[in-house]
Enzyme design. Sequence first.
Site, mmCIF file in Angstrom:
data_model
loop_
_atom_site.group_PDB
_atom_site.id
_atom_site.type_symbol
_atom_site.label_atom_id
_atom_site.label_comp_id
_atom_site.label_asym_id
_atom_site.label_seq_id
_atom_site.Cartn_x
_atom_site.Cartn_y
_atom_site.Cartn_z
ATOM 1 N N ASP A 297 0.829 -1.202 0.000
ATOM 2 C CA ASP A 297 0.000 0.000 0.000
ATOM 3 C C ASP A 297 0.866 1.256 0.000
ATOM 4 O OD1 ASP A 297 -2.152 -1.683 0.167
ATOM 5 O OD2 ASP A 297 -2.299 -1.529 2.354
ATOM 6 N N TYR B 222 6.515 -9.365 7.757
ATOM 7 C CA TYR B 222 6.106 -7.991 8.031
ATOM 8 C C TYR B 222 6.515 -7.575 9.427
ATOM 9 C CZ TYR B 222 2.788 -8.547 4.117
ATOM 10 O OH TYR B 222 2.202 -8.763 2.903
ATOM 11 N N TYR C 238 -4.043 -9.996 4.114
ATOM 12 C CA TYR C 238 -4.068 -8.550 4.356
ATOM 13 C C TYR C 238 -3.750 -8.306 5.830
ATOM 14 C CZ TYR C 238 -6.418 -8.132 -0.187
ATOM 15 O OH TYR C 238 -6.740 -8.175 -1.518
#
Lengths: 184, 544
Positions: free
Chosen positions: B346, B414, B505
Amino acid sequence: METPTEFKILDSIPDLNNLKSFTDRYFSKRYITDIDGIKNNDIMIMFHSNRIALLSLAPSHFFFNKDQEYKLNFTVGKVDRLRNAVKGKSKKGGQLLNPKSVVCKIEYKDGTSFDVPCGMKGTLIEVNEELVNQPELLKQYPDADGYIAIILSSIAISEATKSELLTHDEYLEVLNRCETKDLE
Amino acid sequence: MNQKSIIECCKELGCCDACCLRFLGLKSPAAYENPKQYVINALGKQGASVSPALVVQVETVPAGNQTEPAATAPGAVSEPPHAASEPSPAPSEPSPATSEPTPDVSEPFPAASEPTPGASEPPDDANEPPNKKMKVDGVCTTCLGLLQQENWPQCNAMVKTMLDKKRYECETFACALSAPVAALLRERVVALRLRDACANYDDGALTPLKEAWKWSFGAQLARHVGLALDSGAVSPLLVTLHMEYLEEAGELEALRRLAPELFARRSASQRFAVEFTRRAHAPLYLGGRYVKLSRTLPQTPWLVNGRRMLHSSVQELICAPIAALYRLDAEDAEHRLKFMSAGREDVDVRCLGDGRPFAIEITDPTRQPSEAELQQLCAQISAGGQVLVRRLVPVSREHLALLKKGEETKCKTYEALCIKLSHAADEQLPPAAPVRVTERDLQRVNAYSNCAGARVLLQQRTPIRVLHRRPLHVRPRRILALSAHAVPAQPQLLLLRLRTDAGLYVKEWAHGELGRTRPALADALQARVDILALDVAEVDLAWP
Ligand SMILES: [Zn+2]
């Protein structure tokens, strides 16, 4: 060249005094008050920047002042909103809604009930099924996990609706005026 | 049958030196670079052993007889059909509709230039071979001047101009000739004459015009434009010269009458127009990994109703120096540079570590960039500090499939910075007490698992932020590894490190997206929680 370890997520701590909730980050809130002439029959529609809209009750809705057990009924006439299904990118097959369409009923233990209207034209994408099991979410988090439905409309309709309905500031103004009137 | 008599016969018919070599069946490229010398040697060396009568006969062809049919030539022949002595090649109309992609085709290319009588054969050259027909107008009766160097300067200049304009920075080129059909017809006539004149003449050995042209014209063109001549199979640049002969239609009239349907088909497709054409270079692919350091930079241009929402993008920052290297303007760059990557992050997500694999496809590249230039590109891309590219290497087209596959199957690591928003379910605290991440919270997250074989199995609805353009589905996704850490001096924050399936996500898992992802981080923490920042720490793909 730089080593990867030079960059740490801890250099990204934002100002914790100005945090916004998930819906405040990504959605723009609009309101309709006194629907059908019923005082405080107020709904809130939250528009994502991608035009998807979330339907909920506005904080001024009379629902929040009534302290009685309730449940949500998503069967409207012959239509069961819980069986809404959409297919593909274009969301084919979703139930069509207009501003007057009833999305659900809120039914109290004492037998009274009220309808929640959609407030806009669009296609029903999903209803918040969790409200069937945990109706209290609507009262606790109306602008978060207690949302009622997700509605998709065209860019034109969503833009038009957004400009027609009350913004958050206008909504607060309307509420203030009502309060003043009540006091008189 | 010897070379000398064939040459003499050819000369009698009005052939140029190079065409003489062709009819000899000579296939040595070097010979065609100086055909005149070869002809002189051939005639000279063998002169002594050959019947003097023949030499005399040739030498004594009177200049004044030039307008007569070649009656004195061995095996006297009549004129080739139709004004063979007056080819009047000239620049033709620009060809209006060719299949080639370049706009260059509209430039008329001069065919064999104006006849230059006598220019090719200085009169003071004592060794000058007899050349009856050439004396008339200087243009070879067979190749129509294509193999005669006095006709080349215009062609050279034309090619050079176009190459300069196109700025192909390659080191080699290939050239091809589209010759008039009349040249073939004439070649056939001369071959038949030779068969009549010289016993055992083998016209099957004849060297094709196009080959001889490549060896002679092509070789000197290479020197003129400063590129090495290579085969069309090897060089990425093909220069095709289309030569038109204006007398063609009349000259082929007899054939047209024989098979009119063939001619009809031919003229419907393409006239023998003059063109300058080129072939596109094979696309070039550059592979690398980008580190994205900005939280306000989208991966690709973010346009809403054609209006740009943010000043730049990863794609643009990477493509700009490449476009500059290849001197592409904005419009060219848009068509000829294609950005591909193994997934995307994003706008507000950084991509750290080794970065995310990507590739750039360069359509019709003028050349391969050097190692130094690739390094330079990396430095230019990285200069702005928003995107870092440490290495760029050429990759093969087949290799690109890895990127797509990587997008679908590879795991990602992440780091997520999160904030605890409520007391945990088991915390016995007054409501007003500050919310703090406790050791118990960390332990709870670190011990949390709801499935075998992975840490967390979650059901994720298509996020609202992409729901307008993607179908609504509920997808199972896995968190393979998960650890929670306290953040120094930030008691309400926790740092998560997690490794997930592709397509999970993370933000939606962290804040739960209004309950649309279940279970969410809140279920592990037993408290309300939101995400403040997200970084991709690693994209697990061997690339480039
Ligand atoms: Zn010739």
